[in-house]
Write a protein that holds these residues in place. Structure first.
Motif, short mmCIF file in Angstrom:
data_model
loop_
_atom_site.label_atom_id
_atom_site.label_comp_id
_atom_site.label_asym_id
_atom_site.label_seq_id
_atom_site.Cartn_x
_atom_site.Cartn_y
_atom_site.Cartn_z
N VAL A 38 -10.02 -12.46 -27.26
CA VAL A 38 -10.88 -12.65 -26.08
C VAL A 38 -10.42 -13.90 -25.34
O VAL A 38 -10.32 -13.90 -24.11
CB VAL A 38 -12.37 -12.71 -26.48
CG1 VAL A 38 -13.22 -13.14 -25.30
CG2 VAL A 38 -12.83 -11.35 -27.01
N ARG A 39 -10.13 -14.98 -26.07
CA ARG A 39 -9.65 -16.21 -25.43
C ARG A 39 -8.38 -15.94 -24.63
O ARG A 39 -8.25 -16.38 -23.48
CB ARG A 39 -9.38 -17.30 -26.45
CG ARG A 39 -8.75 -18.57 -25.83
CD ARG A 39 -8.37 -19.61 -26.85
NE ARG A 39 -9.49 -20.15 -27.55
CZ ARG A 39 -10.33 -21.08 -27.08
NH1 ARG A 39 -10.15 -21.56 -25.87
NH2 ARG A 39 -11.31 -21.52 -27.82
N VAL A 51 -17.41 -20.83 -18.09
CA VAL A 51 -17.72 -19.43 -18.34
C VAL A 51 -16.98 -18.94 -19.59
O VAL A 51 -17.57 -18.27 -20.45
CB VAL A 51 -17.35 -18.56 -17.11
CG1 VAL A 51 -17.57 -17.08 -17.39
CG2 VAL A 51 -18.17 -19.00 -15.89
N ALA A 52 -15.71 -19.31 -19.71
CA ALA A 52 -14.93 -18.90 -20.88
C ALA A 52 -15.53 -19.46 -22.16
O ALA A 52 -15.65 -18.74 -23.16
CB ALA A 52 -13.48 -19.36 -20.74
N LEU A 57 -18.24 -18.51 -27.30
CA LEU A 57 -19.34 -18.74 -28.24
C LEU A 57 -20.12 -17.45 -28.45
O LEU A 57 -20.46 -17.09 -29.58
CB LEU A 57 -20.26 -19.85 -27.75
CG LEU A 57 -21.44 -20.16 -28.66
CD1 LEU A 57 -20.96 -20.62 -30.03
CD2 LEU A 57 -22.32 -21.21 -28.04
N ALA A 58 -20.35 -16.72 -27.37
CA ALA A 58 -21.09 -15.45 -27.48
C ALA A 58 -20.34 -14.46 -28.35
O ALA A 58 -20.95 -13.81 -29.22
CB ALA A 58 -21.32 -14.86 -26.09
N PRO A 149 -21.67 -14.19 -14.08
CA PRO A 149 -20.79 -14.26 -12.91
C PRO A 149 -19.41 -14.75 -13.31
O PRO A 149 -19.27 -15.61 -14.19
CB PRO A 149 -21.49 -15.28 -12.00
CG PRO A 149 -22.91 -15.31 -12.47
CD PRO A 149 -22.85 -15.02 -13.94
N ALA A 150 -18.37 -14.22 -12.67
CA ALA A 150 -17.00 -14.56 -13.04
C ALA A 150 -16.60 -15.97 -12.64
O ALA A 150 -15.62 -16.50 -13.14
CB ALA A 150 -16.03 -13.55 -12.42
N SER A 151 -17.33 -16.58 -11.75
CA SER A 151 -16.95 -17.96 -11.35
C SER A 151 -18.17 -18.84 -11.23
O SER A 151 -19.27 -18.44 -11.32
CB SER A 151 -16.20 -17.93 -10.05
OG SER A 151 -16.93 -17.28 -9.02
#
Length: 151
Positions: A38-39, A51-52, A57-58, A149-151
């Motif tokens: 995922v990273r 966001v990353a 963490l999620a 949101p992506a940003s």
């Protein structure tokens, strides 16, 4: 064992829908491998650090929950990251029978408890970013989704 299907564009957070997913056994060894993948996806899409970090963490919490509650012969687990329309979505699906209970707003967790903090933490971080946490049941088990949101 991890298997991969990858349709991601590595240029930036995709404006059009892009999807990456992995299928794994819900065991403890899957947690760091899935998190690493995922990273790499989020780095490739140049997702902002805040966001990353929240999504990483999620994914650790949600995959850990799948291992803890659906592991031990409960079938396979699927993890997906989806980008599009200005949103990022993380999904962790497993074939376990039980549905997680999302924390109530303003929920208090016993500080001495060893369980019950992960989903609350994910929910709070997701809300802080303007997103949402949800659980979807289906005939094969369940899927926990984080949408931000992506940003």
């Amino acid at each position: 064992m991890l298997t991969t299907a990858d349709t991601a564009d590595a240029a930036a957070v995709p404006a059009l829908r892009s999807w990456v997913h992995w299928v794994a056994d819900p065991d403890a060894a899957s947690v760091p491998r899935v998190r690493s993948r995922v990273r790499a996806t989020l780095d490739g899409w140049r997702v902002p650090a805040e966001v990353a970090d929240a999504l990483l963490l999620a994914v650790s919490e949600l995959v850990g929950n799948a291992v803890r509650h659906a592991g031990g012969g409960a079938g396979r687990m699927r993890v997906a990251v989806v980008a599009g329309g200005g949103w990022l979505r993380l999904e962790v699906a497993d074939q376990g029978a039980g549905l997680p209970r999302l924390p109530a707003p303003r929920a208090e967790v016993d500080p001495e408890s060893e369980c019950g903090r992960g989903l609350l933490m994910v929910q709070l971080m997701t809300a802080e970013l303007g997103g949402e946490l949800s659980v979807v049941a289906h005939e094969f088990g369940k899927c926990v989704r984080v949408r931000v949101p992506a940003s």
